[in-house]
Design a protein around this motif. Structure first.
Motif, PDB file in Angstrom:
ATOM      1  N   TYR A   1      54.285  62.872  36.824  1.00 39.76           N
ATOM      2  CA  TYR A   1      55.357  63.846  36.711  1.00 39.76           C
ATOM      3  C   TYR A   1      55.898  64.178  38.096  1.00 39.76           C
ATOM      4  N   VAL A   2      57.197  64.443  38.159  1.00 35.92           N
ATOM      5  CA  VAL A   2      57.859  64.708  39.430  1.00 35.92           C
ATOM      6  C   VAL A   2      58.628  66.027  39.316  1.00 35.92           C
ATOM      7  N   ARG A   3      58.407  66.902  40.284  1.00 32.49           N
ATOM      8  CA  ARG A   3      59.115  68.182  40.306  1.00 32.49           C
ATOM      9  C   ARG A   3      60.028  68.237  41.523  1.00 32.49           C
ATOM     10  N   ILE A   4      61.292  68.574  41.316  1.00 31.08           N
ATOM     11  CA  ILE A   4      62.258  68.714  42.390  1.00 31.08           C
ATOM     12  C   ILE A   4      62.431  70.203  42.675  1.00 31.08           C
TER      13      ILE A   4
ATOM     14  N   LEU B   1      60.228  64.356  55.678  1.00 26.39           N
ATOM     15  CA  LEU B   1      58.807  64.439  56.000  1.00 26.39           C
ATOM     16  C   LEU B   1      57.983  64.121  54.760  1.00 26.39           C
ATOM     17  N   VAL B   2      56.990  63.256  54.896  1.00 22.51           N
ATOM     18  CA  VAL B   2      56.102  62.903  53.790  1.00 22.51           C
ATOM     19  C   VAL B   2      54.724  63.492  54.070  1.00 22.51           C
ATOM     20  N   THR B   3      54.238  64.325  53.179  1.00 25.23           N
ATOM     21  CA  THR B   3      52.932  64.959  53.358  1.00 25.23           C
ATOM     22  C   THR B   3      52.117  64.834  52.082  1.00 25.23           C
ATOM     23  N   LEU B   4      50.809  64.772  52.242  1.00 26.97           N
ATOM     24  CA  LEU B   4      49.884  64.744  51.112  1.00 26.97           C
ATOM     25  C   LEU B   4      49.243  66.117  51.021  1.00 26.97           C
ATOM     26  N   GLU B   5      49.561  66.839  49.955  1.00 27.91           N
ATOM     27  CA  GLU B   5      49.085  68.200  49.781  1.00 27.91           C
ATOM     28  C   GLU B   5      48.174  68.297  48.568  1.00 27.91           C
ATOM     29  N   VAL B   6      47.638  69.488  48.346  1.00 23.81           N
ATOM     30  CA  VAL B   6      46.736  69.708  47.219  1.00 23.81           C
ATOM     31  C   VAL B   6      47.450  69.429  45.897  1.00 23.81           C
ATOM     32  N   ARG B   7      48.739  69.734  45.812  1.00 26.36           N
ATOM     33  CA  ARG B   7      49.473  69.551  44.562  1.00 26.36           C
ATOM     34  C   ARG B   7      49.904  68.114  44.334  1.00 26.36           C
ATOM     35  N   GLY B   8      49.944  67.299  45.391  1.00 21.46           N
ATOM     36  CA  GLY B   8      50.355  65.912  45.259  1.00 21.46           C
ATOM     37  C   GLY B   8      51.057  65.416  46.507  1.00 21.46           C
ATOM     38  N   LEU B   9      51.894  64.376  46.334  1.00 22.69           N
ATOM     39  CA  LEU B   9      52.632  63.798  47.455  1.00 22.69           C
ATOM     40  C   LEU B   9      54.007  64.457  47.519  1.00 22.69           C
ATOM     41  N   VAL B  10      54.363  64.971  48.701  1.00 17.32           N
ATOM     42  CA  VAL B  10      55.595  65.741  48.865  1.00 17.32           C
ATOM     43  C   VAL B  10      56.534  65.011  49.815  1.00 17.32           C
ATOM     44  N   LEU B  11      57.771  64.776  49.371  1.00 18.64           N
ATOM     45  CA  LEU B  11      58.834  64.249  50.212  1.00 18.64           C
ATOM     46  C   LEU B  11      59.788  65.397  50.500  1.00 18.64           C
ATOM     47  N   ARG B  12      59.838  65.830  51.746  1.00 20.38           N
ATOM     48  CA  ARG B  12      60.611  67.022  52.127  1.00 20.38           C
ATOM     49  C   ARG B  12      61.886  66.614  52.847  1.00 20.38           C
ATOM     50  N   PHE B  13      63.033  66.900  52.219  1.00 22.95           N
ATOM     51  CA  PHE B  13      64.338  66.581  52.781  1.00 22.95           C
ATOM     52  C   PHE B  13      64.962  67.843  53.372  1.00 22.95           C
ATOM     53  N   GLN B  14      65.401  67.786  54.609  1.00 22.75           N
ATOM     54  CA  GLN B  14      66.228  68.858  55.139  1.00 22.75           C
ATOM     55  C   GLN B  14      67.574  68.825  54.427  1.00 22.75           C
ATOM     56  N   ASP B  15      68.203  69.992  54.253  1.00 20.89           N
ATOM     57  CA  ASP B  15      69.378  70.058  53.391  1.00 20.89           C
ATOM     58  C   ASP B  15      70.542  69.214  53.897  1.00 20.89           C
ATOM     59  N   ASN B  16      70.637  68.987  55.202  1.00 21.23           N
ATOM     60  CA  ASN B  16      71.758  68.191  55.714  1.00 21.23           C
ATOM     61  C   ASN B  16      71.612  66.704  55.397  1.00 21.23           C
ATOM     62  N   VAL B  17      70.450  66.290  54.942  1.00 27.17           N
ATOM     63  CA  VAL B  17      70.245  64.890  54.560  1.00 27.17           C
ATOM     64  C   VAL B  17      70.888  64.622  53.205  1.00 27.17           C
ATOM     65  N   LEU B  18      70.715  65.538  52.278  1.00 28.14           N
ATOM     66  CA  LEU B  18      71.214  65.335  50.916  1.00 28.14           C
ATOM     67  C   LEU B  18      72.540  66.037  50.649  1.00 28.14           C
ATOM     68  N   PHE B  19      72.767  67.188  51.302  1.00 32.61           N
ATOM     69  CA  PHE B  19      73.928  68.014  50.976  1.00 32.61           C
ATOM     70  C   PHE B  19      74.626  68.510  52.245  1.00 32.61           C
TER      71      PHE B  19
ATOM     72  N   ILE C   1      60.664  66.801  46.897  1.00 30.79           N
ATOM     73  CA  ILE C   1      60.350  65.961  45.740  1.00 30.79           C
ATOM     74  C   ILE C   1      58.838  65.850  45.685  1.00 30.79           C
ATOM     75  N   VAL C   2      58.244  66.434  44.662  1.00 33.42           N
ATOM     76  CA  VAL C   2      56.783  66.528  44.567  1.00 33.42           C
ATOM     77  C   VAL C   2      56.294  65.612  43.451  1.00 33.42           C
ATOM     78  N   ILE C   3      55.538  64.588  43.823  1.00 29.56           N
ATOM     79  CA  ILE C   3      54.877  63.728  42.835  1.00 29.56           C
ATOM     80  C   ILE C   3      53.544  64.389  42.521  1.00 29.56           C
ATOM     81  N   LEU C   4      53.449  64.977  41.358  1.00 28.79           N
ATOM     82  CA  LEU C   4      52.316  65.834  41.021  1.00 28.79           C
ATOM     83  C   LEU C   4      51.054  65.041  40.706  1.00 28.79           C
ATOM     84  N   LYS C   5      49.930  65.608  41.083  1.00 26.38           N
ATOM     85  CA  LYS C   5      48.652  65.046  40.671  1.00 26.38           C
ATOM     86  C   LYS C   5      48.474  65.226  39.166  1.00 26.38           C
ATOM     87  N   SER C   6      47.656  64.366  38.597  1.00 29.27           N
ATOM     88  CA  SER C   6      47.512  64.345  37.140  1.00 29.27           C
ATOM     89  C   SER C   6      47.025  65.670  36.580  1.00 29.27           C
ATOM     90  N   GLU C   7      46.091  66.339  37.283  1.00 30.30           N
ATOM     91  CA  GLU C   7      45.534  67.574  36.740  1.00 30.30           C
ATOM     92  C   GLU C   7      46.552  68.700  36.707  1.00 30.30           C
TER      93      GLU C   7
END
Length: 255
Positions: A161-164, A112-130, A236-242
């Protein structure tokens, strides 16, 4: 014998200046009433604003921090600087590209791709990656991450910056698991995604950070199998600059 005339008593009532003061206050009241009558109040925007404040203290269902609303988004957009507006537009374009990629590869139900206050979020269900209870990346997930990484090196995002973030449900791990608690599992999953993007894909290490939240940041109640599946995720959160100011700065790391 003549009777003494009583002394003339002073005048009763408020001082004379109170009359002028009362007139002035009345005129001011009329002035503000006129100002209010000239203004327009959008009931929908006001209601959306109130719901946003309620969410910020956890009143809304599932602990959402802010309710998604077009009125809130429009109001926030109006307050952004030129750089912030450009960054938001870049995120929106990237969101459309990612959604198109997910649709083409039949992954829209798993990522799921969502645009949130903190930035752009790519949300993977655990069965996709692991696999269940594992922190080892699946072979198919490596292909997905490799493709997604091409967006992270685009000119508009190369400095972001990217936060996992790793998350789990409330179910305890099996005794045979190499991880004792959901804390270790969530941290290991986030760290392994970061390692793959850095060591295998070759992205800049200083852009990335890894966080494990265990079961303590759910997006749904842990009361059904379906809701638990939603909570087992990697973001996977692509953080806003601030928001990058809270991360270690390069100058500090050089000291």
């Amino acid at each position: 014998m003549a009777r003494k005339r009583p002394k003339e008593q002073g005048k009763k009532g408020s001082p004379e200046w109170m009359t002028t003061y009362g007139d002035m206050v009345t005129l001011l009241l009329c002035f503000f009433v006129l100002l209010f009558s000239f203004s327009e109040i959008d009931a929908k925007k006001f209601e959306a604003m109130i719901r946003s404040f309620q969410g910020s203290i956890g009143v809304l269902e599932n602990g959402n921090t802010i309710e998604v609303s077009e009125y809130i988004s429009e109001a926030l957009d109006d307050d952004l600087t030129t750089d912030q507006q450009q960054e938001l537009e870049d995120f929106r374009e990237l969101k459309e590209k990612l959604e198109a990629f997910l649709t083409e590869n039949n992954l829209e139900g798993d990522v799921l791709v969502t645009l949130e206050v903190r930035g752009l979020v790519l949300r993977f269900q655990d069965n996709v990656l692991f696999d269940s209870g594992s922190a080892e990346l699946k072979s198919t997930s490596r292909e997905i991450l490799t493709y997604l990484s091409t967006f992270l090196v685009e000119p508009d995002l190369i400095s972001k910056y990217v936060r996992i973030e790793g998350h789990t449900d409330t179910d305890p791990l099996r005794p045979s698991s190499r991880y004792e608690t959901n804390w270790e599992l969530s941290v290991a999953r986030a760290a392994n995604v970061v390692r793959y993007l850095i060591e295998e894909v070759g992205l800049e290490p200083k852009r990335f950070s890894a966080s494990g939240y265990g079961e303590y940041h759910p997006i749904a109640p842990n009361d059904t199998a379906e809701n638990k599946a939603k909570n087992r995720r990697v973001d996977i959160v692509i953080l806003k600059s601030e928001l990058a100011i809270s991360l270690p700065q390069e100058s500090m790391m050089e000291d």
